[in-house]
Write a protein that holds these residues in place. Structure first.
Motif, PDB file in Angstrom:
ATOM      1  N   SER A   1       0.857  -1.176   0.000  1.00  0.00           N
ATOM      2  CA  SER A   1       0.000   0.000   0.000  1.00  0.00           C
ATOM      3  C   SER A   1       0.900   1.236   0.000  1.00  0.00           C
ATOM      4  O   SER A   1       1.706   1.397   0.927  1.00  0.00           O
ATOM      5  N   PRO A   2       0.864   2.078  -1.036  1.00  0.00           N
ATOM      6  CA  PRO A   2      -0.036   2.055  -2.190  1.00  0.00           C
ATOM      7  C   PRO A   2       0.287   0.952  -3.189  1.00  0.00           C
ATOM      8  O   PRO A   2       1.236   0.201  -2.990  1.00  0.00           O
ATOM      9  N   GLN A   3      -0.518   0.880  -4.234  1.00  0.00           N
ATOM     10  CA  GLN A   3      -0.375  -0.169  -5.233  1.00  0.00           C
ATOM     11  C   GLN A   3       0.982  -0.063  -5.935  1.00  0.00           C
ATOM     12  O   GLN A   3       1.479   1.031  -6.183  1.00  0.00           O
TER      13      GLN A   3
ATOM     14  N   SER B   1       3.932  -0.375  -8.957  1.00  0.00           N
ATOM     15  CA  SER B   1       3.957   0.069 -10.350  1.00  0.00           C
ATOM     16  C   SER B   1       4.959  -0.772 -11.130  1.00  0.00           C
ATOM     17  O   SER B   1       5.690  -1.581 -10.550  1.00  0.00           O
TER      18      SER B   1
ATOM     19  N   HIS C   1       3.327  -4.266 -10.782  1.00  0.00           N
ATOM     20  CA  HIS C   1       1.916  -4.034 -11.069  1.00  0.00           C
ATOM     21  C   HIS C   1       1.397  -5.084 -12.048  1.00  0.00           C
ATOM     22  O   HIS C   1       0.300  -5.641 -11.858  1.00  0.00           O
TER      23      HIS C   1
ATOM     24  N   ARG D   1      -6.964  -6.268  -3.025  1.00  0.00           N
ATOM     25  CA  ARG D   1      -6.194  -5.446  -3.964  1.00  0.00           C
ATOM     26  C   ARG D   1      -7.101  -4.643  -4.900  1.00  0.00           C
ATOM     27  O   ARG D   1      -6.868  -3.455  -5.140  1.00  0.00           O
TER      28      ARG D   1
ATOM     29  N   ALA E   1      -9.305  -2.007  -3.014  1.00  0.00           N
ATOM     30  CA  ALA E   1      -8.482  -0.903  -2.497  1.00  0.00           C
ATOM     31  C   ALA E   1      -8.331   0.203  -3.532  1.00  0.00           C
ATOM     32  O   ALA E   1      -8.210   1.382  -3.175  1.00  0.00           O
ATOM     33  N   ARG E   2      -8.352  -0.146  -4.817  1.00  0.00           N
ATOM     34  CA  ARG E   2      -8.228   0.869  -5.860  1.00  0.00           C
ATOM     35  C   ARG E   2      -9.469   1.743  -5.959  1.00  0.00           C
ATOM     36  O   ARG E   2      -9.421   2.837  -6.543  1.00  0.00           O
TER      37      ARG E   2
ATOM     38  N   SER F   1      -9.327   6.380   0.217  1.00  0.00           N
ATOM     39  CA  SER F   1      -7.974   6.402   0.778  1.00  0.00           C
ATOM     40  C   SER F   1      -7.499   4.967   0.947  1.00  0.00           C
ATOM     41  O   SER F   1      -8.307   4.046   1.105  1.00  0.00           O
ATOM     42  N   GLU F   2      -6.191   4.785   0.924  1.00  0.00           N
ATOM     43  CA  GLU F   2      -5.632   3.443   1.054  1.00  0.00           C
ATOM     44  C   GLU F   2      -6.005   2.824   2.399  1.00  0.00           C
ATOM     45  O   GLU F   2      -5.919   3.488   3.438  1.00  0.00           O
TER      46      GLU F   2
END
Length: 376
Positions: free
Chosen positions: A77-79, A81, A85, A208, A211-212, A216-217
């Motif tokens: 968290s955050p996702q 990249s 990703h 996952r 959460a997007r 907020s995370e």
């Protein structure tokens, strides 16, 4: 008080879906995750776990919970990249495919259960096709309908189930089987954990993908709470069934949870003497919510137009209905789940845990490389 609490949950969910809101609230994560997981655990659990682990099935349940808690805490968290990703997207795609296969099995099990207990002469098609059609229509009504349905009905189902289990306490006469066996054999316990693998498949991908959509995370505490709730519900069902039936009777029933809850009786002066109709409604609604959430998770990958969404939903629910009807009996669907889907689920969960560990390790090394030399 209970209705005020349910009202506050629903009001918060509606506020999170308002047009001016940037995303769902963290409370939505709790109910969406619960809806995603519980639909997979209503029929096969706890019968086949008790068959291999005996009284130590509760230990298997705890170990499965620990596994999913560790997995949830490892989700970044955050996702991420870049290549990470892409790796998580591959994991999510595989999880949704496996979960879709599990959903077809659950539809077959639901129809067979309804025929066995309540609708004896009703064809399976008459039970499966209307349910899948309703799910498809509900999902395509609006992009956020599945989330709204989960946030409205999951708390009601949880409180309703807790009320039924409270009534079932009077039937709990086997207290000793609720404790682990004096002889702890690790291999049967690990086999029990392996059988529970199919229940754990939707957890990581639900956390996952949802959460997007949050404003907020989610913090680690929110993520852990989201996966503890369904496991606590399964543990309560296990305690009610094992305590009322005992291990010997439990292993001779195809649907021990339904049997135990259907035989909870109330005083004849109450509004009904048996709560079988509540069981029918709850089980059907639980499976329907699970199907809605799983379809909606598939739409989080990229924006879709209304016609595209309708076409994809029709294809998915059509495959579910055909697969559930092709399976000739609940014995066939159970063999498919335990001998084909469940081994795949175990492999997936191990790969998912390894990927999350590697991602965490890579993030730690990368973070350390960017620290000033004085702070190392």
């Amino acid at each position: 008080m209970v209705f005020n609490l349910l009202g506050s949950f629903y009001a918060q969910g509606r506020r999170s879906l308002a047009l001016k809101s940037p995303g769902l609230t963290r409370t939505a994560l709790l109910w969406i995750t619960t809806a995603s997981v519980l639909g997979s655990g209503l029929f096969v659990w706890p019968l086949h776990v008790v068959l291999v682990a005996g009284q130590n099935a509760d230990i298997a349940l705890v170990l499965a919970l620990v596994w999913t808690v560790v997995l949830t805490l490892l989700i970044p968290s955050p996702q991420p990249s870049g290549i990470w990703h892409s790796a998580t997207r591959i994991l999510d795609g595989v999880a949704l495919i496996v979960t879709g296969a599990i959903d077809a099995v659950m539809l077959n099990q639901l129809a067979a259960m309804l025929q066995t207990f309540f609708y004896f002469d009703t064809p399976r098609a008459a039970l499966i096709l209307p349910l899948t059609a309703i799910v498809g229509l509900a999902v395509n009504r609006a992009p956020q309908t599945a989330w709204r349905m989960a946030m409205l009905w999951v708390p009601i189902l949880i409180f309703g189930t807790a009320f039924i289990l409270l009534l079932a306490v009077v039937n709990v006469t086997h207290l000793r089987p609720l404790a682990p066996n004096d002889q702890i054999l690790l291999m049967p316990i690990f086999q029990g954990v392996g059988i529970l693998a199919y229940i754990g498949v939707p957890i990581g991908t639900t956390i996952r993908l949802v959460a997007r959509k949050l404003a907020s995370e989610p913090t680690p505490a929110w993520r852990v709470t989201a996966i503890v709730i369904p496991w606590v519900m399964l543990a309560m069902l296990y305690a009610a069934v094992m305590g009322s039936l005992g291990p010997q009777a439990l292993t001779h029933l195809r649907w021990p949870v339904v049997f135990a809850l259907d035989h909870v009786t109330l005083d004849s002066t109450f509004f009904l003497s048996r709560i079988g109709i509540v069981v029918v409604f709850s089980w059907t609604l639980g499976v329907a919510l699970s199907l809605m959430v799983h379809i909606r998770l598939g739409f989080t990958w990229r924006p879709m137009g209304r016609l595209t969404r309708l076409a994809v939903t029709t294809l998915v629910v059509g495959i579910w209905a055909i697969a559930a009807l092709v399976m000739s009996s609940p014995q066939t669907s159970t063999r498919l789940l335990l001998h084909i889907i469940d081994p795949t689920a175990r492999f997936y969960l191990i790969a998912e845990l390894c990927a999350m560990l590697a991602l965490r390790g890579f993030s730690a090394v990368q973070h350390r490389a960017h620290l000033p030399a004085a702070n190392r």
